[in-house]
Design an enzyme around this catalytic site. Sequence first.
Site, PDB file in Angstrom:
ATOM      1  N   LYS A  63       4.162   0.598   9.685  1.00  0.00           N
ATOM      2  CA  LYS A  63       4.243   1.818   8.880  1.00  0.00           C
ATOM      3  C   LYS A  63       3.638   3.006   9.613  1.00  0.00           C
ATOM      4  CE  LYS A  63       2.932   0.154   4.827  1.00  0.00           C
ATOM      5  NZ  LYS A  63       2.449   0.126   3.459  1.00  0.00           N
TER       6      LYS A  63
ATOM      7  N   ARG B  81       4.888 -12.747   9.860  1.00  0.00           N
ATOM      8  CA  ARG B  81       5.604 -11.524   9.530  1.00  0.00           C
ATOM      9  C   ARG B  81       6.925 -11.479  10.277  1.00  0.00           C
ATOM     10  NH1 ARG B  81       2.179  -7.294   9.567  1.00  0.00           N
ATOM     11  NH2 ARG B  81       3.700  -5.711  10.031  1.00  0.00           N
TER      12      ARG B  81
ATOM     13  N   GLU C  56       0.880  -1.162   0.000  1.00  0.00           N
ATOM     14  CA  GLU C  56       0.000   0.000   0.000  1.00  0.00           C
ATOM     15  C   GLU C  56       0.921   1.217   0.000  1.00  0.00           C
ATOM     16  OE1 GLU C  56      -2.714   0.126   3.282  1.00  0.00           O
ATOM     17  OE2 GLU C  56      -3.498   2.068   2.645  1.00  0.00           O
TER      18      GLU C  56
HETATM   19  P1  ATP Z   1       1.791  -1.926   8.312  1.00  0.00           P
HETATM   20  O1  ATP Z   1       0.940  -3.010   8.903  1.00  0.00           O
HETATM   21  O2  ATP Z   1       3.133  -1.762   8.927  1.00  0.00           O
HETATM   22  O3  ATP Z   1       1.091  -0.631   8.095  1.00  0.00           O
HETATM   23  P2  ATP Z   1       1.380  -3.388   5.950  1.00  0.00           P
HETATM   24  O4  ATP Z   1       1.776  -4.743   6.277  1.00  0.00           O
HETATM   25  O5  ATP Z   1      -0.076  -3.143   5.930  1.00  0.00           O
HETATM   26  O6  ATP Z   1       2.158  -2.408   6.877  1.00  0.00           O
HETATM   27  P3  ATP Z   1       1.582  -3.278   3.112  1.00  0.00           P
HETATM   28  O7  ATP Z   1       2.097  -2.228   2.253  1.00  0.00           O
HETATM   29  O8  ATP Z   1       0.144  -3.623   3.034  1.00  0.00           O
HETATM   30  O9  ATP Z   1       1.990  -2.899   4.590  1.00  0.00           O
HETATM   31  O10 ATP Z   1       2.451  -4.591   2.948  1.00  0.00           O
HETATM   32  C1  ATP Z   1       2.764  -5.160   1.709  1.00  0.00           C
HETATM   33  C2  ATP Z   1       3.072  -6.606   1.925  1.00  0.00           C
HETATM   34  O11 ATP Z   1       4.164  -6.752   2.812  1.00  0.00           O
HETATM   35  C3  ATP Z   1       1.895  -7.329   2.527  1.00  0.00           C
HETATM   36  O12 ATP Z   1       1.720  -8.554   1.821  1.00  0.00           O
HETATM   37  C4  ATP Z   1       2.306  -7.565   3.936  1.00  0.00           C
HETATM   38  O13 ATP Z   1       1.739  -8.733   4.440  1.00  0.00           O
HETATM   39  C5  ATP Z   1       3.831  -7.667   3.826  1.00  0.00           C
HETATM   40  N1  ATP Z   1       4.471  -7.281   5.079  1.00  0.00           N
HETATM   41  C6  ATP Z   1       4.293  -6.143   5.772  1.00  0.00           C
HETATM   42  N2  ATP Z   1       4.995  -6.153   6.904  1.00  0.00           N
HETATM   43  C7  ATP Z   1       5.660  -7.333   6.944  1.00  0.00           C
HETATM   44  C8  ATP Z   1       6.553  -7.949   7.877  1.00  0.00           C
HETATM   45  N3  ATP Z   1       6.907  -7.347   9.007  1.00  0.00           N
HETATM   46  N4  ATP Z   1       7.030  -9.181   7.571  1.00  0.00           N
HETATM   47  C9  ATP Z   1       6.687  -9.780   6.432  1.00  0.00           C
HETATM   48  N5  ATP Z   1       5.848  -9.263   5.520  1.00  0.00           N
HETATM   49  C10 ATP Z   1       5.323  -8.054   5.771  1.00  0.00           C
HETATM   50 MG    MG Z   2      -1.473  -3.824   4.533  1.00  0.00          MG
END
Ligand code: ATP
Ligand code: MG
Length: 559
Positions: free
Chosen positions: A274, A264, A38
């Site tokens: 984020k 994760r 995102e």
């Molecule tokens: P946040 O929860 O920190 O706001 P997010 O996970 O929603 O971030 P996205 O941009 O939606 O952020 O993530 C893109 C991809 O990266 C998604 O498939 C998510 O599951 C994966 N991702 C995000 N954080 C992690 C992590 N700590 N470890 C592994 N994969 C991750």
């Molecule tokens: Mg997300």
Amino acid sequence: MADVEAVRETGRDFIRDIVAADLESGKRASVVTRFPPEPNGYLHIGHAKSICLNFGIAGEFGGRCHLRFDDTNPAKEAQEYIDAIEADVRWLGFDWGVHLHHASDYFDQIYAWAEHLIQHGKAYVDDQSADEMRAARGTLKEGGVNSPFRGRSIEENLDLFRRMRAGEFAAGSRILRAKIDMASGNINLRDPALYRILDAPHPRTGDKWKIYPSYDFAHGQSDAIEGVTHSICTLEFEDHRPLYEWFLDNLPVPARPHQYEFARLNLTYTLLSKRILTELVRNNLVSGWDDPRMPTLAGLRRRGVPPGALREFCKRIGVAKANSLVDYAMLDFSIRECLNATSERRMAVLRPLKVVITNYPEGPGETLEAVNHPDDASKGTRSLRFGREIYVEREDFMEHPAKKFYRLAPGKEVRLRYAYFITCREIIKDANGEVTELRCTYDPETRGGNAPDGRKVQATLHWTGADAIEAEVRLYDHLFNQPAPGAGGDYTKDLNPDSRIALKGCKLEPSLAAFAQGEVVQFERQGYFCLDRDSAPGAPVFNRTVGLRDMWAKAQAKG
Ligand code: ATP
Ligand code: MG
């Protein structure tokens, strides 16, 4: 076609096992994955895990991986993030080829599918307030309550939904919901939101839309449109999978992706959210998204971490189904391992103490030769200027040496790397009693660092000569001083006040002036460093990427 056997030999995990089985059984003809960020912030090392997994699987099994922006919430998304994400994925070493996609590319189709659900009596417009909806949604233990608007006719729903699209209603006044089951044990199936009214221009579609699909309604359908076979996401989406499948079951989608969840990445001393990283930037708790203390790919890159070290780290931590906390030392280990092989060696004195070699002749001094890498002769040699005045590290001298302190002290002889043995004869202090200079003698017979009579010294010190260039060197430590920051509720209380130390007036070998920004070099006995973008002509600034000490390997050895 996929070389399933070859992949079996390399790192395997439960997702790769599933992909291999699907290809072998013919359930899937090829594998298509996607990385779906995102664009509401910069990528962090947790995303690197997901990128390495998705692009890695596609590469290993002869498939493809798409970069798809999940750009369904224009209120929080920006072009800056889109650009940064593309640059970061490329930097990490992956290529989506022609498959750069956006959920917003599919807004027309996704909208049409919303009308399809309405027409089949499977979606309705709800006029309840957000609070009313929350209250009616129930809890984990209790089912929810049907909305008073759940019984609206198809015609009325269609009319209202079209008027939502036309911008006739205020943001937040109505939403489109799926009509599934308010009594479901899974809260995600209690008539989830499909579309909300949002009055915000979109980076790609501009003012075209007044309504935007929810993550859940956009994600699986985007996967289906792109022919994604294995839609890999993190564990918190496990409970969303029944909804993901409900949409696929109830819409005329062109393909049938399947969602798989993995744990994760969580890292000690680090926050990978984020939302929190955005707060750190907005509240000026760091200097920006690429502050070298940030766990963002931009921050790690600026600190000098090579992309290969991150890929290796991701391989090392593996992919599992259970959440866990990874020791930050493991990341440092991967960085060191990578840099040790590639980085040239130089000498830099970070906290200089002047040494005058009293029996060395006045004049221009002499040229000595130093190797650029101890294990890689192809990296060549360089010359060092040695003379009567040099600098050593302040902490390599003790007036009253502690036990086991083998370095410079009154009367002690040490080796200067690539140069001579010197012996400390006299200490010069200022009015405050602080040591400002050492007077030493050298043994001209020890040129190159060995004594012909075979006598040994217990320490070899790095040094720089009178031709040293001055630089600022920034030392970084963990941004947080707690292994689980924020565990006490307020993560700002766990910020490490000593996470950044800027040393001025460091004395560096002159050849360091020729290093390019981002190129990492080992300062002997100190660690790995790279030129920062804050450098100006004649005023270099170096970042410490990582120190030399190998805490993780030590801990492993101890067991
Ligand atoms: P946040 O929860 O920190 O706001 P997010 O996970 O929603 O971030 P996205 O941009 O939606 O952020 O993530 C893109 C991809 O990266 C998604 O498939 C998510 O599951 C994966 N991702 C995000 N954080 C992690 C992590 N700590 N470890 C592994 N994969 C991750
Ligand atoms: Mg997300």
